[in-house]
Scaffold this motif. Sequence first.
Motif, PDB file in Angstrom:
ATOM      1  N   CYS A 186      -2.562 -59.322 -40.922  1.00 25.56           N
ATOM      2  CA  CYS A 186      -2.315 -59.256 -39.470  1.00 25.56           C
ATOM      3  C   CYS A 186      -3.496 -59.830 -38.691  1.00 25.56           C
ATOM      4  O   CYS A 186      -3.311 -60.534 -37.686  1.00 25.56           O
ATOM      5  CB  CYS A 186      -2.069 -57.815 -39.036  1.00 25.56           C
ATOM      6  N   ARG A 187      -4.696 -59.532 -39.168  1.00 23.57           N
ATOM      7  CA  ARG A 187      -5.892 -60.022 -38.472  1.00 23.57           C
ATOM      8  C   ARG A 187      -6.054 -61.528 -38.643  1.00 23.57           C
ATOM      9  O   ARG A 187      -6.323 -62.258 -37.684  1.00 23.57           O
ATOM     10  CB  ARG A 187      -7.114 -59.284 -39.024  1.00 23.57           C
ATOM     11  N   ALA A 268      -9.360 -70.167 -47.688  1.00 23.60           N
ATOM     12  CA  ALA A 268      -9.721 -68.756 -47.756  1.00 23.60           C
ATOM     13  C   ALA A 268      -8.804 -67.923 -46.862  1.00 23.60           C
ATOM     14  O   ALA A 268      -8.537 -66.756 -47.145  1.00 23.60           O
ATOM     15  CB  ALA A 268     -11.177 -68.565 -47.351  1.00 23.60           C
ATOM     16  N   ASN A 269      -8.332 -68.525 -45.778  1.00 25.50           N
ATOM     17  CA  ASN A 269      -7.358 -67.869 -44.905  1.00 25.50           C
ATOM     18  C   ASN A 269      -6.093 -68.718 -44.833  1.00 25.50           C
ATOM     19  O   ASN A 269      -5.969 -69.598 -43.975  1.00 25.50           O
ATOM     20  CB  ASN A 269      -7.924 -67.667 -43.503  1.00 25.50           C
ATOM     21  N   PRO A 270      -5.141 -68.474 -45.724  1.00 25.81           N
ATOM     22  CA  PRO A 270      -3.882 -69.239 -45.659  1.00 25.81           C
ATOM     23  C   PRO A 270      -2.919 -68.687 -44.607  1.00 25.81           C
ATOM     24  O   PRO A 270      -1.959 -69.351 -44.234  1.00 25.81           O
ATOM     25  CB  PRO A 270      -3.298 -69.040 -47.064  1.00 25.81           C
ATOM     26  N   PHE A 271      -3.183 -67.462 -44.131  1.00 27.21           N
ATOM     27  CA  PHE A 271      -2.189 -66.760 -43.321  1.00 27.21           C
ATOM     28  C   PHE A 271      -2.015 -67.370 -41.932  1.00 27.21           C
ATOM     29  O   PHE A 271      -0.924 -67.331 -41.364  1.00 27.21           O
ATOM     30  CB  PHE A 271      -2.557 -65.284 -43.220  1.00 27.21           C
ATOM     31  N   SER A 272      -3.084 -67.932 -41.357  1.00 31.71           N
ATOM     32  CA  SER A 272      -2.951 -68.559 -40.037  1.00 31.71           C
ATOM     33  C   SER A 272      -2.046 -69.782 -40.118  1.00 31.71           C
ATOM     34  O   SER A 272      -1.257 -70.046 -39.200  1.00 31.71           O
ATOM     35  CB  SER A 272      -4.324 -68.943 -39.488  1.00 31.71           C
ATOM     36  N   CYS A 273      -2.128 -70.534 -41.238  1.00 34.40           N
ATOM     37  CA  CYS A 273      -1.218 -71.673 -41.434  1.00 34.40           C
ATOM     38  C   CYS A 273       0.202 -71.181 -41.700  1.00 34.40           C
ATOM     39  O   CYS A 273       1.170 -71.729 -41.164  1.00 34.40           O
ATOM     40  CB  CYS A 273      -1.696 -72.532 -42.597  1.00 34.40           C
ATOM     41  N   ALA A 298       4.810 -60.072 -45.444  1.00 36.16           N
ATOM     42  CA  ALA A 298       3.914 -59.420 -44.495  1.00 36.16           C
ATOM     43  C   ALA A 298       3.676 -60.288 -43.259  1.00 36.16           C
ATOM     44  O   ALA A 298       3.526 -59.775 -42.145  1.00 36.16           O
ATOM     45  CB  ALA A 298       2.580 -59.094 -45.171  1.00 36.16           C
ATOM     46  N   VAL A 299       3.640 -61.601 -43.442  1.00 36.93           N
ATOM     47  CA  VAL A 299       3.525 -62.509 -42.298  1.00 36.93           C
ATOM     48  C   VAL A 299       4.808 -62.490 -41.465  1.00 36.93           C
ATOM     49  O   VAL A 299       4.778 -62.662 -40.248  1.00 36.93           O
ATOM     50  CB  VAL A 299       3.217 -63.945 -42.774  1.00 36.93           C
ATOM     51  N   PRO A 336       7.789 -59.203 -39.583  1.00 39.45           N
ATOM     52  CA  PRO A 336       6.796 -58.773 -40.580  1.00 39.45           C
ATOM     53  C   PRO A 336       7.148 -57.428 -41.213  1.00 39.45           C
ATOM     54  O   PRO A 336       7.621 -56.517 -40.544  1.00 39.45           O
ATOM     55  CB  PRO A 336       5.504 -58.667 -39.761  1.00 39.45           C
ATOM     56  N   ASP A 337       6.922 -57.331 -42.508  1.00 41.50           N
ATOM     57  CA  ASP A 337       7.083 -56.078 -43.247  1.00 41.50           C
ATOM     58  C   ASP A 337       5.698 -55.440 -43.353  1.00 41.50           C
ATOM     59  O   ASP A 337       4.769 -56.055 -43.875  1.00 41.50           O
ATOM     60  CB  ASP A 337       7.642 -56.380 -44.638  1.00 41.50           C
TER      61      ASP A 337
END
Length: 356
Positions: A186-187, A268-273, A298-299, A336-337
């Motif tokens: 989430c962050r 290192a941070n794939p989640f923003s993409c 989760a995303v 998001p889950d």
Amino acid sequence: MKKVAFFQMDMGVGGIQKSLLNLLKNLDYSDLSVDLYLFERENFWEAEFPPEVHVRYFERTSALNKYIPFDTAFGRISKDLTFPDDVYYDLAIDFNSYQPECAAAAIAVPAARRVEWVHNDIEIKLKNEWKYRVLHTFFKGKYKYFDGFVCVSKGIVEPFRRCAGELSEDVSFSVISNYIDYEEICRKKTEAVTDLAVDLSCFNLVSVGRLCHQKGYDIMLGELKKASEKRDDLRLYIIGDGPDRKKLEQLSANLGLTDKVFFLGSKANPFSCMNLMDAFLSTSRYEGQPLNLVEAMAVGLPLICSENLEKYTDGLHGYKDVAAALVSAKKEEKAPDDLKKYNGKILEDFKNLLHS
């Protein structure tokens, strides 16, 4: 106070390393002390371990130990292992499961019980990868030293049993999935992406993983090619690196997909993409329990994955015809889950392992 020792090769890029980090960050340390033993200082995730985790380092041994029978390798490796005076663990865990150093250390350390984590469907892996067949011939001798095995999904328990050889009748099997740090996702998913421009008028797909035979990116590119012949707005962003990258880039070019497929390398941070995309795509040949699929949940991304992956994740719906699923896919609002039930069960399962 329970004392546990984890043995892992390094904290480099990879699902095994990330799942271990997530677990260590979320255990209840009110009655638990953990020592983490590593053989390399690589730290791709720039991990900050909880203060209750004591990190200790060994020197890496010769790579030749992979290519000799484990009993011989154990003798060579164990003579160079030094543990703290009067140390004794309730549980010693070979979390890596691939490297002889981690197994040898988990066996050599004074402990009441020893377990090995199993991260993959080794029956299919043996059929698919000649190198693994060679390595397995040498290292399968380690299994007889362990009191139990922890598999990351129910779907890999029986395949492991069939391939492990003779085990003690008293050996135990548990299933503990990979912990996913929802708060971290989430962050990080809201962090700005400055090096990627995504065409929002297209249907944008993302995949995350090592670029290797197991992950089936060649299959994915073939399915995308078929789907793109029926709709022109599909775009695929691949996050990760690995030995097959050049081969996959060439395959993408041969299929005429260079304007539709983008290789982003490891992040290192794939989640923003991932948060910029419309769906997550996976066509792995096999898995243990796909960490990336649960992270995508989760995303909040819809999942488009091949049918064979259903056995590795409870409740997953896969597609027999991935190309057809891509053709019919539509943009959806992200849902998001929070993974509270999922992660809660993992912590309970680990507690049961520790106290069993």
